[in-house]
Structures are given as C-alpha cells and as structure tokens.
Design an enzyme around this catalytic site. Sequence first.
Site, PDB file in Angstrom:
ATOM      1  CG  HIS A   1      -8.910  -5.246  -2.338  1.00  0.00           C
ATOM      2  ND1 HIS A   1      -7.817  -4.426  -2.529  1.00  0.00           N
ATOM      3  CD2 HIS A   1      -8.954  -5.472  -1.010  1.00  0.00           C
ATOM      4  CE1 HIS A   1      -7.227  -4.178  -1.374  1.00  0.00           C
ATOM      5  NE2 HIS A   1      -7.893  -4.797  -0.434  1.00  0.00           N
TER       6      HIS A   1
ATOM      7  CE1 TYR B   1      -3.676  -2.419   2.087  1.00  0.00           C
ATOM      8  CE2 TYR B   1      -4.156  -1.422  -0.037  1.00  0.00           C
ATOM      9  CZ  TYR B   1      -4.494  -2.280   0.983  1.00  0.00           C
ATOM     10  OH  TYR B   1      -5.650  -3.017   0.905  1.00  0.00           O
TER      11      TYR B   1
ATOM     12  CG  ASP C   1      -7.766  -3.151  -5.723  1.00  0.00           C
ATOM     13  OD1 ASP C   1      -8.059  -4.336  -5.929  1.00  0.00           O
ATOM     14  OD2 ASP C   1      -7.138  -2.787  -4.698  1.00  0.00           O
TER      15      ASP C   1
END
Length: 500
Positions: free
Chosen positions: A363, A244, A272
């Site tokens: 995800h 991230y 995403d």
Amino acid sequence: SKEERPDVGTLTGEDVAKHNSRESCWVIVHGKAYDVTDFLPEHPGGPKIILKYAGKDATEEYEPIHPPDTLDKYLPKEKHLGPVNMETVEKEVKEESPEEKERQERIKNMPPLEACYNLMDFESVARSVMKKTAWAYYSSGADDEITMRENHSAFHKIWFRPKILVDVENVDISTTMLGTKCDIPFYVTATALGKLGHPEGEVVLTRGAKKHNVIQMIPTLASCSFDEICDAKEGDQCQWLQLYVNKDRNITKKIVQHAESRGCKGLFITVDAPQLGRREKDMRSKFDDTGSNVQNTSGDNVDRSQGAARAISSFIDPSLNWKDIPWFLSITKMPIILKGVQRVEDVLKAIEVGAHGVVLSNHGGRQLDTAPSGIEVLAEVMPVLRERGLQDKIEIFVDGGVRRATDIIKALCLGAKGVGIGRPFLFAMSSYGLPGVDRAMQLLKDEMVMNMRLIGASKVEELTPDLVDTRGLATHTVPVPKDTLGLRSYDPLITAHQMI
Ligand SMILES: Cc1cc2c(cc1C)[n+](S(=O)(=O)[O-])c1c(=O)[nH]c(=O)nc-1n2C[C@H](O)[C@H](O)[C@H](O)COP(=O)(O)O
C-alpha cells in the site's frame, strides 16, 4: 425547533445563515442548501467539520473529499432545500495565512515543466507547491515510514547483469495485462482523494492514461464519482476497479456489478487494509484544522485519528477473509486480483481459491510498517511458483517505490507482468495538471526504451531473471543514495521543537 422552509423559490444567504447551530444546521454546496442537522452525528468526518460551515458555503472544503453524487446518494431528499441565490451569500474573506502567501510565491517561481527530468523531480516540486494537507496525505507512510523508504531503496539492492552485442535497434516496450494491450508495463494504481491535489481529480489521470495507452485503476475512495471517471475514458480505454469491501455486502455487490456494466476489465480487491494505517503526517496536518475533530473521538464509533482517509474509510470490512473470495467469483465475470499480498504462502492460497492475479504490495508503505517491499516478495515468490509449475497460473503485479524504468525492468525480469505507480502521477498532476502526468509517463517510456537497449533486450519477453542479481535484496540496512526525498520526507515533531 426547525423553522419550516421559507416558501420561496430560491433561498437567500440570510435564510441559510440563520441555521448555523447543532440544533439546526444548513450548509450550501455547489449553490444548493442542505439541512444536515440529523446527519451531523453520522458524518464519518465528525460533526465539527460541518459545524465549522453551518449556515455558510461549504463547497471548497467539501469538494476534494466527497464525490459529487455523495449528497444525492446519502442525504434524504427532504433535506435537499433547493437553490440559493449566491449573490446574497456573504463571501468568506479568508485572511491569507503567511504560510499560504509563501506557498503562492513558490507557485509563481516554480520550475517550468521541462525542468522535470525524472519522477523524483515531480515529488520535489509537489512538496513545495502543494497545500500542506494535500502533500501530507499523498506523501505520508505509516508509523516511521520505514517501508515507504524501503519500497524505493529495495530497487537499489538489485543490480543488472547486462548483455552486450544484442541487436536492439528495434525495441518494443509494449505488453498485455489481464489481456489488455498497453504501451508500457505500468498502470496508474488506485490512490484516494485526487481532488486534494488537483481540482479535477482522478479524471486528469484518466486523460493521461488514455494518451499513453496505459491502464487506470479507479479507487473506491476517489474524489470524482466512479461514473465521472468512467465517462472520462475514451474509446476502448481500459480501466480496472480497486475495491474496499464494505461491511454491507449488498453495497459491494452493487458497486462491483455496476463497474462491470461500465466496462471495467479487472477487480482489484484491496486486502492489506482491514484498518487504514497510521499516517502521522496526515494526522498532524489535520490536527491544526480546528474544524475537524480528528483527534477527538467525541464519543461516537468512528476513529478519526487518521485525518480524512480514515474518516471516510470506516465502512471497510475488517472481517474480510479467504472464505469471501468464492462469493466475489460468483458475482462478476471480471478477473479478480488480490491487491496487497505480502508473502508467498498467500500467493499460493490466491491460486487455490481461483484468483486471477495478485499485486505484491504494502500500500505504498501506508499500512504495516516494516512490511517487506513488493519487489522483495516477488523475488521470493517466483522461484517457488516456477518450482511448482504455477508461474503461468496467475498474473503477478508489484507496486511501491517505482520511480525509474529500471525499476519496472527489474520487476519484469523477476517475473512481474507489470507494476503499479501511485505517488509520482499524483505529484505530477498536483504540480502541472495533465501536462505533468503526460510528461511523467513519456519520461518513463523514454527511459524504458533506453534501458532495455542498455541491458540487451528488445522486447519484454526477453526480460528474464538472469539479467538481475538479487543477492543484496534480503539485506535491509544498506545505505541508499541520497537521491530519495523519502529520507527527508519524515518530519518528526522533534524538529519542530528544535531539541538538540
Ligand atoms: C499514495 C497513495 C496510495 C494509496 C492511497 C492513497 C495515496 C495518496 N489509497 S489510501 O487513501 O487508501 O491510502 C489507496 C486506496 O484508496 N486503495 C488502495 O488499494 N491503495 C491505496 N494506495 C496505495 C496504492 O494503490 C499503491 O499501493 C501505492 O501508491 C504504490 O506506491 P507508490 O505510491 O510509491 O507508487
């Protein structure tokens, strides 16, 4: 006013208990006391959850959410007050709730591991034995969970066109992913907060991956520290990093270069989730934890309407864009894969900017609801790449809803290099620990060999598009067999009020 720290080697429970307010807040974690008074307003999970443990031992609540090195990394040294004589700490006598009593009963009567014949069995057991908050976090999808269900049911819209009279006496299900040889074309994908399901967390998955020679993708939001997970690998076991991207690019650069120095063989940048999706089961289960103010923004800038995950992901940079990719290519030699690509135009862009691969993924249905399944995007992407002679330019992975080896085979027939699997290994780990993960991976291997034989292929290179019929893939309304727990996992408030 804050008293000076009593000048004794070891603090007592009583010393700590005096500091149980917003004005002076000490907590105990792993037998050491910490002065978190100044930290309260900065805590991503909000001050209330800490104040619930002010003056007390917070270890049990702290453990699943925070990697062990969190306090060393983020709390200034002078706030580390030193060891506490734990004999002097009053043990919280927690009245076991009726719900917890029932859960303990279900654990006593849970099916033996041998009774699990497929990956859905682990989901079924996990639903009954896991703590409510952990089950909610792992099983939830975004909004109405339509995409979460679609991920799995999309595979049921693809039918095989099996070959017969092919010599399939010897079947080889091994493959390579980003140049690493693996026993079977799946990897353990990144899923956060492993200790919600098992006290040892992600290192259990590391051990299972080692045993079956599959790759593990280490999550940024792991419960274990990154180094703990790296230390748990054996020999030349391969791990990738899921990233991230932090608003502070220096932090990101340090994480990436440290991962490379620890031998990670791939950098999967999650693209995403500029903001974490709205996972209502997760929100609901956090809501009744009075200590956390997940529903109350309390005036600061971190939105807590997403339970634990959202609170600990406030660092994610929503401004991440295509212009950032060259910078990533400049700071690491690891192959760079974009995780969470959902349309063919972005696959073409990924090739243009020099990415080494993409994961076609939504995800696990936890982000944009009614986004298409990865397998449907794959069916759209590969013909376009072949048409342009680009099919070998990057490695394409898919994840979401993979529960059978036939799902893996369908993805490979359509051109994927491999698939990522998330929840099944979380549920297997949460229900049976390492033996559960081991069995889940072995079940997939056995299914893979059998189904390769049945469609007439002896090695993964023979898995080609002519073996599947994808005409039904574009329809999104087909009823799915009632085998998916997903159809019953969404639990709208309406049922709670028994409204007709
Ligand atoms: C189940 C699950 C998935 C998460 C996940 C946590 C859980 C409990 N988390 S999350 O906290 O942000 O949502 C991550 C994560 O840290 N980073 C990420 O890239 N994907 C995350 N994913 C998505 C994951 O990598 C796969 O895309 C997804 O799990 C594949 O679907 P299945 O679970 O159906 O296999």
